[in-house]
Design a protein around this motif. Structure first.
Motif, mmCIF file in Angstrom:
data_model
loop_
_atom_site.group_PDB
_atom_site.id
_atom_site.type_symbol
_atom_site.label_atom_id
_atom_site.label_comp_id
_atom_site.label_asym_id
_atom_site.label_seq_id
_atom_site.Cartn_x
_atom_site.Cartn_y
_atom_site.Cartn_z
ATOM 1 N N CYS A 1 0.668 -1.469 0.175
ATOM 2 C CA CYS A 1 -0.252 0.365 0.139
ATOM 3 C C CYS A 1 0.779 1.052 0.102
ATOM 4 O O CYS A 1 1.494 1.215 0.989
ATOM 5 C CB CYS A 1 -0.626 -0.312 1.552
ATOM 6 N N ARG A 2 0.555 2.053 -0.916
ATOM 7 C CA ARG A 2 1.348 2.938 -0.942
ATOM 8 C C ARG A 2 0.950 4.040 -0.104
ATOM 9 O O ARG A 2 1.865 5.023 0.629
ATOM 10 C CB ARG A 2 1.060 4.045 -2.437
ATOM 11 N N CYS B 1 -6.272 1.070 1.536
ATOM 12 C CA CYS B 1 -6.888 1.685 1.420
ATOM 13 C C CYS B 1 -7.957 2.415 0.356
ATOM 14 O O CYS B 1 -8.277 3.303 0.578
ATOM 15 C CB CYS B 1 -5.462 2.889 1.117
ATOM 16 N N CYS C 1 -4.703 3.041 -4.054
ATOM 17 C CA CYS C 1 -3.662 3.105 -3.943
ATOM 18 C C CYS C 1 -3.678 1.846 -5.573
ATOM 19 O O CYS C 1 -4.241 0.941 -5.425
ATOM 20 C CB CYS C 1 -2.335 2.701 -3.866
ATOM 21 N N CYS D 1 -3.531 -2.184 -3.539
ATOM 22 C CA CYS D 1 -4.882 -1.935 -3.091
ATOM 23 C C CYS D 1 -6.604 -2.161 -3.793
ATOM 24 O O CYS D 1 -7.080 -2.623 -3.657
ATOM 25 C CB CYS D 1 -5.776 -0.812 -1.731
HETATM 26 ZN ZN ZN Z 1 -2.813 1.255 -0.075
#
Ligand code: ZN
Ligand code: ADP
Length: 608
Positions: free
Chosen positions: A374-375, A392, A395, A398
């Protein structure tokens, strides 16, 4: 905290700004100002820092002084305040003598609630007048500029340290988006703040969708990102001036309305590009990192990095220029190993200790790019905050856009075992040949066709196997050592071989076409008539050009979408639109209402 008098901030926000509530920590920050408790407020870009001092300034006795480092930004802020019907002014080197002489009497009459000053002004001569007017408080915007530890130290900010001596009775409040501990402490120490309240918000930017891709075909990849944002404003960052010129020309010749921006252009050309972007005559600005400081256009809908920045601090700052209005925006990063090498090469000139630090930051940047988790989480962790969600929803990782290999554990184990069987004495090319079962003479001569790991990845081409090896190296399962980049397994590589850890590997690009990146559906578009939205945007552009203010200062995207959703037909209804307060209703209501009525009549839509 004792409040000297009760203030109904929600009502003030509604009436003047047309906002229906606070953003996180805004209320707390405003109460500090009101009660005279000095404060340091740390909120991300787009966190709504300005309102933290503007709203109290409006209701307090006297004039608030705001110190801001950038003249262009001050002008925009004063214009924006005027748009909301709040009397503000600025004094900086760009004012004519006449403009200045008009401000003083207004200040003495107590008509100006907010006075923007450049730091040079405040510390230099010519500010004696400040002693003759009642001041409510002093706000230091972009306060990290005072610290050597920040990324943007400004010597003239250092001298703000004597404000306490000059104005011993006036409370100081500092605002910044830079969160690190040393910077924070430096701000308190330099400004000699008295027991300041420290308010730190979350640095996550939930409205930004992050995507990272290895760069394979720059123009095509950049265009694919731009095409997800037709008619929307955005920035494309390049490393070098030459890249800016090339990419901008390529885009322009394909019909994109793009303008270039870099330090090699003349001042007037640069200014023209910036104006075109801000007034939305051009949608796209292709730029080096020289662009951005002092721009607070709130409706930047995408930031594309055509190459990798050198630190995550830079990336955070540049990508953070997207979506300041809180509406969804996209940050797309195209990186390559070549970018890493360019930066590394440039570090060669630094003295050892700073170089070590810079190299570590560069490595972290590259790991972010090659990482597949996840970023939002990766960025937040880098800046020392926890990210609580497992997914999230914003991103590439995800959203499930990364084409991961299903049998990545097995593929990785095969590669790692081969490296070990080759006694960690060969490079990536050779290892790939062995795994692919090559009949090259040197392999046969070394007897490596008899290894158990010979030819065990027949379904992949040599280039594809090379790609996996690079990924394993990027992820730290393999290292390249010595002059010949000989491969060796790391501690975590051994864990993979024992099946204790599963690496993620991306599919080779040509095996399976990448899923088209979908725009995640967000509520901000729900019920919005897009045709009407575009008509409203045209009107905004027209008004911005007439009055030569930035388009977003007339109305933000959020307000336009709300208009195209609610479709008000009366001034009272117009006040229900987010971002419309009394002053905006009086100034622009008629023209927008007329457009909405006409559009609805000719498109058979109900008005609200
Ligand atoms: Zn993410
Ligand atoms: P910062 O200086 O922290 O980067 P700004 O002060 O420029 O952020 O605010 C970012 C955006 O959020 C602006 O478009 C501003 O109008 C909007 N904004 C600020 N406070 C509120 C609020 N309480 N409700 C809705 N929008 C807000």
């Amino acid at each position: 905290m004792d409040k000297p008098f009760e203030i109904d901030f929600p009502e003030i926000l509604r009436k003047h700004w047309g906002f229906s509530g606070f953003l996180p920590l805004q209320r707390e920050a405003m109460e500090c100002v009101l009660s005279g408790r000095e404060s340091i407020v740390i909120l991300p870009t787009g966190g709504g820092k300005s309102l933290c001092f503007q709203a109290p300034a409006l209701v307090m006795e006297g004039t608030a002084v705001v110190v801001s480092p950038l003249i262009a930004l001050m002008k925009d802020q004063v214009d924006a305040l005027a748009g909301w019907g709040i009397p503000a002014a600025r004094i900086d080197s760009s004012l004519t003598a006449r403009e200045k002489s008009e401000i003083f009497p207004r200040l003495r009459r107590g008509e100006i609630k907010i006075l923007y000053l450049s730091p040079e002004r405040l510390i230099g001569g010519g500010t004696e007048f400040l002693r003759d007017i009642p001041l409510s408080f002093i706000a230091i915007d972009e306060a990290h500029c005072i610290s050597h530890w920040g990324h943007d130290f400004r010597p003239e900010y250092r001298q703000l340290g004597n404000l306490k001596e000059r104005f011993p009775k006036i409370a100081l409040h500092a605002y910044t988006a830079t969160a690190t501990g040393p910077v924070r402490e430096d701000i308190a120490r330099q400004l000699k703040l008295k027991d300041p309240e420290i308010l730190v918000g979350s640095f996550d930017r939930p409205n930004l969708v992050y995507r990272v891709r290895r760069r394979t075909a720059r123009l095509d990849q950049v265009r694919a990102a731009l095409d997800r944002h037709r008619k929307e404003s955005g920035i494309v960052y390049c490393l070098r001036r030459r890249d800016v010129d090339e990419l901008c020309a390529a885009l322009t010749s394909r019909g994109y309305r793009a303008v270039p921006y870099h330090a090699g252009m003349s001042d007037s050309d640069r200014k023209k590009s910036q104006e075109d972007f801000i007034t939305e005559q051009a949608e796209i600005i292709v730029a080096t990192i020289a662009f951005g400081m002092g721009i607070d256009k709130s409706n930047v809908r995408f930031v594309v990095h055509a190459a990798m920045p050198k630190t995550l601090e830079h990336y955070q700052q540049e990508s953070g220029r997207a979506g300041r209005d809180g509406l969804e925006a996209e940050c797309c990063l195209f990186y390559s190993g070549a970018d890493f090498m360019i930066w590394k090469h440039l570090l060669g000139e630094m003295p050892p200790e700073p170089r070590r630090v810079a190299l570590e930051k560069l490595n972290r940047m590259y790991r972010y790019c090659t990482g597949l988790s996840c970023r939002h989480k990766s960025l937040l962790n880098y800046f020392g905050q926890e990210f609580p969600q497992a997914n999230c929803g914003a991103c590439d990782a995800c959203l499930g856009e990364l084409n991961l290999l299903e049998d990545s554990l097995v593929v990785a184990q095969k590669i790692l075992s081969c490296v070990v069987r080759l006694k960690e004495r060969f490079g990536a090319d050779y290892t790939a040949l062995v795994l692919g079962g090559s009949r090259e003479e040197r392999i046969l001569k070394n007897g490596h066709d008899r290894l158990t790991t010979y030819g065990i990845l027949p379904e992949y081409s040599r280039a594809e196997i090379r790609g996996f090896i690079e990924q394993l190296a990027d992820e730290g399962y393999l290292v390249k050592t010595g002059e010949f980049n000989v491969l060796a397994a790391t501690e975590s590589g051994w864990r993979v071989m024992r099946g204790e850890e599963t690496p993620k590997l991306l599919q080779p690009p040509e095996k399976k076409p990448k899923k088209a990146a979908a725009k995640p559906a967000r509520d901000s578009w729900e019920g919005v008539d897009t045709g009407l939205f575009e008509a409203l945007r045209d009107l905004r552009r027209e008004i911005a050009a007439e009055s030569s203010v930035p388009a977003y200062i007339v109305f933000g995207d959020r307000s336009l979408r709300d208009m195209a959703r609610l479709r008000p037909s009366t001034p009272a209804g117009f006040l229900g639109v987010s971002g419309v307060g009394e002053a905006k209703k009086d100034r622009y209501g008629d023209r927008f209402l007329e457009l909405i009525k006409d559009y609805c009549a000719s498109h058979g839509l109900e008005t609200g």
